[in-house]
Design a protein around this motif. Structure first.
Motif, mmCIF file in Angstrom:
data_model
loop_
_atom_site.group_PDB
_atom_site.id
_atom_site.type_symbol
_atom_site.label_atom_id
_atom_site.label_comp_id
_atom_site.label_asym_id
_atom_site.label_seq_id
_atom_site.Cartn_x
_atom_site.Cartn_y
_atom_site.Cartn_z
ATOM 1 N N TYR A 349 0.838 -1.202 0.000
ATOM 2 C CA TYR A 349 0.000 0.000 0.000
ATOM 3 C C TYR A 349 0.876 1.255 0.000
ATOM 4 C CZ TYR A 349 -3.228 3.567 1.784
ATOM 5 O OH TYR A 349 -3.970 4.712 1.959
ATOM 6 N N ARG A 352 2.274 1.795 -3.372
ATOM 7 C CA ARG A 352 1.277 2.222 -4.355
ATOM 8 C C ARG A 352 0.885 3.687 -4.190
ATOM 9 N NH1 ARG A 352 1.491 -0.373 -8.896
ATOM 10 N NH2 ARG A 352 1.530 -2.627 -8.589
ATOM 11 N N LEU A 392 -5.012 -6.557 1.248
ATOM 12 C CA LEU A 392 -5.090 -5.358 0.410
ATOM 13 C C LEU A 392 -6.538 -4.917 0.223
ATOM 14 C CD1 LEU A 392 -2.404 -6.015 -2.342
ATOM 15 C CD2 LEU A 392 -2.465 -4.065 -0.772
ATOM 16 N N ARG A 396 -6.562 -2.634 3.589
ATOM 17 C CA ARG A 396 -6.051 -1.400 2.991
ATOM 18 C C ARG A 396 -7.082 -0.658 2.140
ATOM 19 N NH1 ARG A 396 -2.494 0.160 6.370
ATOM 20 N NH2 ARG A 396 -1.950 -1.785 7.424
ATOM 21 N N ALA A 397 -7.698 -1.349 1.196
ATOM 22 C CA ALA A 397 -8.657 -0.668 0.322
ATOM 23 C C ALA A 397 -9.890 -0.209 1.106
ATOM 24 C CB ALA A 397 -9.065 -1.592 -0.824
ATOM 25 N N GLY A 408 -5.087 6.862 -0.517
ATOM 26 C CA GLY A 408 -5.622 5.533 -0.822
ATOM 27 C C GLY A 408 -6.769 5.609 -1.805
ATOM 28 N N LEU A 415 -4.760 -0.314 -6.223
ATOM 29 C CA LEU A 415 -4.673 -1.242 -5.088
ATOM 30 C C LEU A 415 -5.437 -2.525 -5.376
ATOM 31 C CD1 LEU A 415 -5.206 1.257 -2.135
ATOM 32 C CD2 LEU A 415 -3.113 -0.024 -2.621
ATOM 33 N N ASP A 418 -3.633 -4.507 -7.983
ATOM 34 C CA ASP A 418 -2.451 -5.114 -7.378
ATOM 35 C C ASP A 418 -2.829 -6.386 -6.622
ATOM 36 O OD1 ASP A 418 0.216 -5.319 -6.775
ATOM 37 O OD2 ASP A 418 0.135 -3.980 -5.053
#
Length: 429
Positions: A349, A352, A392, A396-397, A408, A415, A418
């Protein structure tokens, strides 16, 4: 004070006030008009500290404002369908004084309530930090006399340093909204299992839990956080973090540990649904990714270990030849790859969104896995790939959305792509 740049989120009919409450300048104007005990406030600075957004349900935004030489922390919560009126009446009855500011105020136009710390919608016992009770203060030779807030999640938990009159750090206090006796039991059982395994691992000792004050006291851990190491020392810090995590995964599983559910199939689908709701441009990608993750999950099974549940460099403290692990509130029982994949996803993350170079990401990930493998066998590559890809999406997302993390959100499509690519690679490097 600067306004938040435009964020490409779909309209939320249930929370039409969302964008106004994300605009720092607009919020400062509203605080100035509505929070002064004796008229309008002259606010010198207003900053946004934390956001928690649940589409169609609620929005919580934490701010810090400066008024002259004084600083105040304000929690704002947006409601739906006029529900703020009843919530305001309940809060007003139990409010405590906050000097020049109203302890609680209702912004009827935005169906929103503002709480001035130590007032909080759900954490009703924060007075313990301002006036430590004798039952807790006398646990220390130098009595707990004052507190310094280090973390605040409105309606959930406040973490504070317990200080003596001379500002000596005695302990950390975690004050919860609900009864969290189980947290004491988890810390206590983990320490016993570490001792029984003759492990070199170090975690904070739970000193006591006060049910009356819903407060857990933990011993302080001296040292430098891995997150605070300079770039030259950071790879070695990550290697030691990996070794400490391996030590945690090697101890017997405590019966007090809950099952780790964050990467459960229902959680993956829910994360995709929420992301698609507020970002229709990636809805199909998120949905397809969740479906692929669910289909691939049943391809392997792994034994459970004792998981940290929140592995990142801020939760590793360097102590000579080892790293102590702190903040085990999310500890649970699950596959080792869940902890490993979480940290690897965090590194991906950062790369990115542009805060970490590709070379640095690979170097830190390699050091982390190398440190882990010195003490424990790494999970199978397909499991590590799956858990990193799942993190992810489901860590993260989704946090880019429900924490309104601008970088983000800007790279949300990348993301998700990925994560999908990772599922189809040979390894997760």
């Amino acid at each position: 004070m600067t306004a938040m740049p435009f964020i490409n989120l779909a309209t939320d009919p249930a929370l039409p006030q969302r964008n106004l409450l994300l605009d720092v300048d607009e919020v400062a104007r509203r605080f100035s008009r509505q929070l002064g005990l004796d008229g309008a406030l002259e606010i010198d600075r207003c900053e946004q500290l934390r956001i928690k957004y649940s589409p169609g349900v609620s929005l919580r935004v934490l701010h810090r404002i400066s008024v002259g030489t004084s600083s105040y922390t304000i929690a704002a919560r947006a409601f739906t369908g006029g529900r703020s009126e009843a919530a305001f009446e309940r809060s007003r009855k139990k409010a405590v004084s906050c000097g020049r500011l109203l302890p609680v105020a209702r912004d009827a136009e935005l169906d929103t309530i503002y709480w001035t710390f130590p007032n909080d919608r759900k954490i009703s016992n924060l007075s313990v930090l301002a006036s430590p009770p004798d039952t807790l203060s006398r646990l220390f030779a130098d009595r707990w006399a004052q507190s310094r807030i280090v973390a605040y999640a409105p309606e959930k938990c406040v973490t504070a340093q317990c200080l003596s009159d001379d500002s000596e750090l005695l302990a950390y206090a975690k004050v919860y909204s609900d009864d969290e006796q189980c947290r004491y039991e988890i810390y206590d059982s983990l320490r016993k299992n570490i001792s029984g395994a003759n492990s070199n691992l170090r975690i904070p000792r739970a000193l006591t839990y006060s049910e009356a004050h819903r407060t857990l006291l933990l011993e302080p851990i001296a040292g430098l956080r891995i997150a605070d190491l300079n770039s030259a020392r950071r790879p070695d810090g990550f290697r030691r973090l990996g070794a400490s995590l391996a030590a945690l995964h090697s101890i017997p599983i405590s019966r007090d540990l809950p099952k780790f559910e964050r990467l459960g199939l229902d959680r993956l689908q829910e994360a995709a649904r929420i992301i698609g709701r507020v970002r229709p441009d990636v809805a199909r990608l998120a949905g397809d990714l969740a479906q692929e993750l669910c289909e691939r999950r049943n391809a392997f099974t792994e034994p459970s270990v004792c998981l940290h549940g929140d592995v990142h460099p801020k939760n590793g403290v360097l102590q000579k030849d080892r790293v102590a692990l702190i903040d085990l509130d999310q500890a649970g029982e699950g596959p080792a790859a869940a902890d490993l994949g979480s940290l690897l996803a965090a590194l991906r993350y950062s790369r990115r969104v542009g805060t970490l170079s590709r070379a640095s990401e690979r170097k830190l990930a390699s050091a982390f896995l190398s440190g882990y493998s010195e003490a424990c066998e790494l999970p199978r590559p397909e499991s590590l790939r799956w858990h990193t890809a799942a993190a992810l999406l489901a860590e993260r997302a989704i946090r880019a959305v429900n924490r309104i993390r601008r970088e983000g959100l800007k790279h949300l499509n990348e993301l998700l792509l990925d994560s999908r690519r990772l599922l189809r690679e040979r390894d997760c490097e």
